[in-house]
Design an enzyme around this catalytic site. Structure first.
Site, PDB file in Angstrom:
ATOM      1  N   HIS A 102       2.820  -0.809   4.011  1.00 60.23           N
ATOM      2  CA  HIS A 102       2.061  -0.964   2.765  1.00 60.23           C
ATOM      3  C   HIS A 102       2.182   0.266   1.873  1.00 60.23           C
ATOM      4  CE1 HIS A 102      -1.597   0.895   4.790  1.00 60.23           C
ATOM      5  NE2 HIS A 102      -1.845   1.300   3.560  1.00 60.23           N
ATOM      6  N   ASP A 157       2.778  -2.234  10.780  1.00 62.11           N
ATOM      7  CA  ASP A 157       2.700  -1.658   9.432  1.00 62.11           C
ATOM      8  C   ASP A 157       3.492  -0.352   9.325  1.00 62.11           C
ATOM      9  OD1 ASP A 157       1.984  -0.987   6.865  1.00 62.11           O
ATOM     10  OD2 ASP A 157      -0.153  -1.408   7.133  1.00 62.11           O
ATOM     11  N   SER A 183      -3.284   6.630   5.425  1.00 65.76           N
ATOM     12  CA  SER A 183      -2.304   5.624   5.792  1.00 65.76           C
ATOM     13  C   SER A 183      -0.951   6.272   5.935  1.00 65.76           C
ATOM     14  CB  SER A 183      -2.242   4.531   4.744  1.00 65.76           C
ATOM     15  OG  SER A 183      -3.175   3.555   5.064  1.00 65.76           O
TER      16      SER A 183
END
Ligand code: ARG
Ligand code: ASP
Length: 671
Positions: free
Chosen positions: A84, A205, A607
């Site tokens: 992402h 991810d 992230s």
């Protein structure tokens, strides 16, 4: 009175206990935490984490773009971050012929790696406390200029603890960063918005990039003959995983937390801002989702917009739930009362009352600002009108005027219903009255504005015309004018005063709880969080284990549901249990690890951060938090707050077995 004191004592005990797993620590001061870290299992030294004299783990970490983290995993500049985080780049290289979002992308050699103009990665060279220099009269500009060494470095001075401390940050920024690999979205985004912020989780991810440099290993603009960057340090990868209770730490760039605010800010978040923003986004998402369900083309077109609207929307809901459950407002009120008792007669007396008064004054402006941003400026046409100078036909690639019109009607209705008259532009009110209803206003606006479709936009541009009298531009200007004159000046000056009061309140809290350790709020600077692998009590009678496996992917797998439709190759591998060297035995069965939970205090920006074991080896890539954790930006709860990481063995499995890019693993260092 006695009751109040008992609460206060209990509260202090709770705070000092909570500190056990709470906190995002400055790497250069990690020496202050090292005994605690080592007591919990850490096997390295403070110098291993951060050093200006030798290569340290910090040299293997980058700020990826402007809001994620990445980590180096080879001596040839190979970098891991989240899918992402690389999404924009993967999307921009995708076309109908090469749909890398859907099918994944695997460069099979260096020549196939794809450049990404505009993407940068920043290494922290050093950080330094400059509070005393600034207090002695040094100009921040001069400090920065000296540290930049004639443009070699990019620098920033950031305040910590509400301007009680200032730190200089020196970065080296690399500008040639190429896409190396990305799994198909059915792995990299598996679970989509359905599973986002949730556990159990099964998202692979990750994405892979490579940093390039000039012949001297220095930053350079993209050039074909740039060479892979040689990092000072890269992470060794642990293929052994971690079990519940094992020490871990997350090293990355957390964006924003506000742990030391008064009850007023939490009350505003819980009772004003979140409910309004959630309601407005629900309306937008309902319209977008219905259109997506009716037409597969629209589903693809609005996939990325839907994901970004839904991400914060879902987080706010989890956050509100958590704040209510934790009674954060009540807890803070009790703390403030007790603080004021302690502060009586000191320089801190009355500070929480002053903050309360300023927040009361700020409220109408903060609320109006929320409605401007989340209602009016959320209309895509109004967004176009706001950047008409930079607008190109490309902006219309994923735009549906029909969706935007439906959204506009709902946004205007909600706005009209909830915003105080002094913040409603006269131009807009007059038009609305003229048209007679929001529906009619929107018909008129979209009917008359050349910005409402790619064709009419292109036609005006082709004729060399301008958009000065375009109704969407006039509407935008009317709102901007109110924002500029009626909201921004008050909002800015009140916030400045609030920060000045926090400067005092922060010092007061530190003086008051002199044996509590106060970590600085996150501000997108490099931090260390540490905690153990841990499950949590999800509900009465329900304990969530801290790891998931491929068995859970297969349980969710459903070709009918977009978010849960996995690649056939993964089904085949599951059927033959061909996990290669990445398989593990769990509960007596051969399986493949996918994701795991730990107690690290993380937030947006973390992230892509490496999650590391006691030896500083890479266990996985951080990418999310659980639903019940999301209040941790305001109130961290060690019992319940968990960060979610993808297990590095799943990442390597996907590279190897799904991507067939095992050659990439050969350049990594595995243990
Ligand atoms: N919730 C995570 C974070 O805040 C991941 C978001 C991306 N995934 C998604 N399905 N929208 O960024
Ligand atoms: N998913 C977040 C990010 O993109 C991380 C978090 O909020 O926990 O940074």
């Amino acid at each position: 009175m006695k009751k109040l004191l008992t609460t206060a004592v209990a509260l202090c005990a709770a705070l000092s206990m909570a500190i056990a797993d709470e906190g995002m620590w400055l790497p250069c001061l990690i020496g202050e935490r090292i005994d605690d870290m080592r007591a919990k299992g850490f096997e390295l030294t403070a110098e291993d984490i951060y050093s200006v004299n030798q290569a340290a783990l910090k040299d293997a970490i980058v700020l990826f773009g402007r809001g994620c983290t990445g980590e180096l995993v080879s001596a040839e500049g190979l970098l891991l971050t989240n899918h992402h985080c690389g999404y924009g780049q993967i999307q921009s290289h995708s076309s109908v012929e090469h749909d890398y979002l859907t099918n994944g992308f695997w460069a099979m050699n260096r020549a196939e790696e794809l450049p990404n103009p505009g993407l940068t990665v920043s290494f922290l060279v050093r950080m330094e406390d400059v509070t005393d220099q600034i207090a002695a009269g040094a100009k921040p500009e001069d400090i920065r200029t000296a540290a930049a060494e004639g443009g070699k470095y990019s620098t920033a001075i950031e305040s910590l603890y509400y301007n009680n401390k200032y730190y200089l940050f020196v970065y080296q920024v690399y500008r040639d960063v190429r896409l190396v690999a990305a799994p198909p979205s059915s792995i990299g985004k598996f679970g989509g918005d359905t599973d986002n912020w949730m556990w159990p989780r099964h998202t692979g991810d990750f994405s892979v990039f490579r940093i390039y440099a000039d012949k001297d290993n220095q930053p350079a603009d993209y050039a074909k003959d740039n060479v892979p960057y040689t990092p000072k340090r890269h992470f060794t990868i642990s293929t052994k995983g971690a079990e519940e209770g094992d020490f871990t730490f997350v090293y990355g760039f957390p964006g924003t937390t506000r742990e030391y605010v008064t009850s007023d800010f939490v009350d505003y978040t819980l009772n004003h801002s979140n409910p309004a923003k959630i309601r407005l986004r629900t309306k937008r998402l309902d319209i977008i989702t219905a259109a997506q369900e009716a037409d597969p083309a629209v589903r693809i077109m609005y996939a990325s917009k839907h994901a970004s609207i839904a991400n914060a929307w879902k987080k706010w809901q989890g956050e509100s739930l958590g704040l209510a459950r934790r009674k954060t407002v009540e807890k803070k009120l009790a703390y403030e009362a007790e603080f004021e008792q302690w502060a009586a007669g000191s320089e801190y007396e009355g500070i929480t009352r002053k903050l309360h008064d300023k927040y009361s004054a700020l409220l109408p402006y903060a609320v109006a600002r929320d409605y401007f941003n989340e209602a009016v400026y959320a209309i895509e046409l109004v967004g176009f009108a706001g950047r008409v100078d930079k607008l190109s036909e490309a902006n219309y690639k994923d735009y549906s005027p029909a969706i935007d019109k439906a959204v506009a009607v709902e946004m205007f209705k909600d706005f009209n219903h909830n915003v105080a008259p002094e913040f409603v532009p006269q131009w807009y009110t007059a038009k609305l009255n003229e048209c007679g209803s929001e529906e009619a206003l929107v018909e008129w606006l979209f009917g008359q504005s050349a910005l409402a479709s790619k064709e009419s936009f292109a036609a005006v541009v082709a004729e060399g015309g301008n958009f000065d009298e375009d109704p969407a531009v006039l509407l935008r200007k009317a709102f901007d004018e109110v924002a500029r004159t009626m909201i921004a000046p008050h909002y800015t000056s009140l916030n400045r005063e609030i920060t000045e009061l926090y400067n005092v309140y922060m010092r007061g809290q530190m003086a008051h709880q002199s044996n509590r350790t106060f970590y600085p709020d996150a501000n997108l600077t490099l931090r260390v969080a540490y905690g153990s692998v841990a499950g949590y009590q999800a509900a009465d009678g329900v304990y969530h284990l801290p790891y998931t496996t491929i068995d859970g992917i297969i349980e969710k797998d459903n070709p009918e549901i977009y978010d849960y439709d996995i690649p056939q190759s993964l089904r085949d591998i599951y059927a033959s249990k061909d996990y290669g060297r990445w398989g593990i035995e769990r509960d007596g069965k051969l399986t493949l690890p996918v994701a795991f939970l730990a107690k690290n205090h993380t937030t947006g920006g973390n992230s892509g951060s490496p999650i590391l074991n006691s030896k500083g080896q890479l266990l996985g890539i951080n990418f999310d938090r659980t639903w019940l954790s999301t209040m941790s930006d305001l109130d961290y709860d060690a019992d319940i707050c968990r960060n979610i990481s993808v297990d590095i063995r799943y990442v390597l499995f996907v590279i190897d077995k799904i991507g067939g890019a095992g050659y990439l693993i050969d350049e990594m260092t595995l243990d």
